[in-house]
Design an enzyme around this catalytic site. Structure first.
Site, mmCIF file in Angstrom:
data_model
loop_
_atom_site.group_PDB
_atom_site.id
_atom_site.type_symbol
_atom_site.label_atom_id
_atom_site.label_comp_id
_atom_site.label_asym_id
_atom_site.label_seq_id
_atom_site.Cartn_x
_atom_site.Cartn_y
_atom_site.Cartn_z
ATOM 1 N N CYS A 147 0.607 23.159 -49.896
ATOM 2 C CA CYS A 147 1.335 23.777 -48.793
ATOM 3 C C CYS A 147 2.145 24.987 -49.274
ATOM 4 C CB CYS A 147 2.203 22.755 -48.066
ATOM 5 S SG CYS A 147 2.745 23.352 -46.431
ATOM 6 N N ASP A 216 9.788 17.505 -47.003
ATOM 7 C CA ASP A 216 10.471 17.622 -45.703
ATOM 8 C C ASP A 216 11.557 16.575 -45.588
ATOM 9 O OD1 ASP A 216 7.697 18.958 -45.152
ATOM 10 O OD2 ASP A 216 9.109 19.637 -43.618
HETATM 11 C C1 RUB Z 1 5.858 22.798 -44.815
HETATM 12 C C2 RUB Z 1 5.872 21.762 -45.889
HETATM 13 C C3 RUB Z 1 6.667 22.099 -47.108
HETATM 14 C C4 RUB Z 1 8.052 21.478 -46.944
HETATM 15 C C5 RUB Z 1 9.007 21.916 -48.020
HETATM 16 O O1 RUB Z 1 5.344 22.298 -43.615
HETATM 17 O O2 RUB Z 1 5.379 20.673 -45.758
HETATM 18 O O3 RUB Z 1 6.077 21.547 -48.249
HETATM 19 O O4 RUB Z 1 8.588 21.858 -45.690
HETATM 20 O O5 RUB Z 1 9.245 23.311 -47.904
HETATM 21 P P1 RUB Z 1 5.302 23.223 -42.306
HETATM 22 P P2 RUB Z 1 10.579 23.955 -48.497
HETATM 23 O O6 RUB Z 1 4.492 24.425 -42.654
HETATM 24 O O7 RUB Z 1 4.678 22.334 -41.274
HETATM 25 O O8 RUB Z 1 6.732 23.562 -41.955
HETATM 26 O O9 RUB Z 1 10.591 23.620 -49.940
HETATM 27 O O10 RUB Z 1 10.433 25.429 -48.223
HETATM 28 O O11 RUB Z 1 11.733 23.347 -47.762
#
Ligand code: RUB
Length: 341
Positions: A147, A216
């Protein structure tokens, strides 16, 4: 407005605010603003924007309007703990202060300060996590990520800044291809990166030294909720004896899970998987599109927080310290009481 990152922090005189609360809420809902850390800061932005434009003439009217702005923002991605915790952080301070004898202008200023404090501490948390995480990366490492996590990317960039030489596999991350963003950002930072399809994760895993992902939500029992596919990658990593690190700021830890609440997984629109037009050609087929999955603690080696690196089983200690929960609390501790303010 460019997202706030720890590399792109605040102007001296405070944050640049978006112009329109409804547009901001829509940007979160439609995922133009996305990623747990960024939506947490965007939610704080929303309350700051509300406070700086509110015309309420007394405190009850201000709190009333505040609650509407709060609900609007909360419902943009209702299962996102970072967003809810950011909103609670500002609300708790605003409601508590409203009970002291402030006038409405002082209360508005207090909301703005609380929102800015949240954003600053969120960026500072990412900076610290990047330092702790970078120490785990060695010259010659091959790292897999999934991701588009600003926290995981911050760790990789910090390691690069320290002169470490390593390679990254980035999964493309169906259905919205956030992995392409990751690959582009790493390449721009001069980190050698290869984009792979999600289903190739196990194929490549035996070559990998470490998996580094973001999060998340972290639950009380040390499970991590992250982009759908993270659990499969962690399983493949366990099979290949590859270590799995999760970068997570403490505001992603969920107080309600202390008392056994489950984390709700967001179900996204089916059109993210198949465009509406093509759907018409495959009538009778159901489509499921969960946005996240749950990686249990036993598939995770460590969670990197701004307070240090912890084994996932120690997540409950973070919740006890951050949110004041103790054995015998029937309501999840101070945090749960505070959120009802
Ligand atoms: C994004 C996702 C990321 C986490 C952590 O999902 O799963 O791995 O949110 O991100 P989506 P961060 O695209 O559905 O928002 O480290 O930037 O908080």
């Amino acid at each position: 407005m460019a997202p706030y990152t720890y590399e792109n922090p605040l102007p001296e005189d405070g944050f640049l605010l978006p112009k329109d609360l409804a547009k901001l809420a829509n940007d979160i809902k439609s995922m133009r603003i996305r990623g747990a850390a960024e939506i947490g800061r965007a939610a704080a932005d929303g309350l700051e924007l509300f406070a700086s434009t509110s015309k309420a003439s007394d405190i009850p009217a201000y709190i009333n309007e505040f609650d509407s702005a709060y609900d609007l923002l909360l419902n943009t991605r209702p299962t996102a703990v970072s967003l809810a915790n950011a909103l609670r952080y500002v609300k708790h301070r605003t409601v508590k202060a409203s009970k002291n004898s402030l006038d409405v202008d002082e209360l508005r200023a207090l909301t703005i300060r609380a929102a800015e404090d949240f954003k600053k501490s969120s960026l500072e948390a990412v900076r610290r996590i990047s330092e702790y995480g970078a120490k785990r990366i060695k010259n010659g490492d091959l790292i897999m990520t999934h991701c588009n996590s600003s926290v995981a990317i911050a760790i990789l960039k910090e390691a690069k800044r320290q002169g470490k030489d390593f390679n990254v596999y980035a999964t493309e991350t169906r259905p919205r291809f956030q992995g392409r963003l990751t690959a582009a950002e790493l390449a721009e930072a001069g980190i050698p990166v290869t984009l792979i399809v999600d289903s190739a994760a196990r194929y490549f895993m035996p070559k990998v030294d470490k998996v580094i992902v973001g999060s998340d939500v972290v639950t009380a029992n040390g499970a991590v909720v992250n982009k759908i596919g993270t659990a499969q990658i962690a399983l493949a990593a366990k099979e290949a004896r590859v270590r799995v690190y999760v970068g997570a700021e403490t505001y992603k830890f969920s107080p309600s899970t202390v008392l056994g609440e489950l984390v709700e997984i967001e179900e996204r629109p089916v059109e993210e998987i198949i465009p509406k037009k093509e759907l018409e050609n495959i009538r009778g087929v159901k489509i499921a599109n969960p946005a996240f999955d749950v990686t249990p603690a036993d598939l995770i080696d460590a969670i990197i927080t701004e307070r240090g690196i912890i084994p996932p089983q120690a997540a409950i200690l973070i919740l006890m310290e951050e949110y004041g929960w103790k054995i015998g609390d029937e309501d999840g501790g101070r945090a749960m009481v505070e959120e009802e303010d």
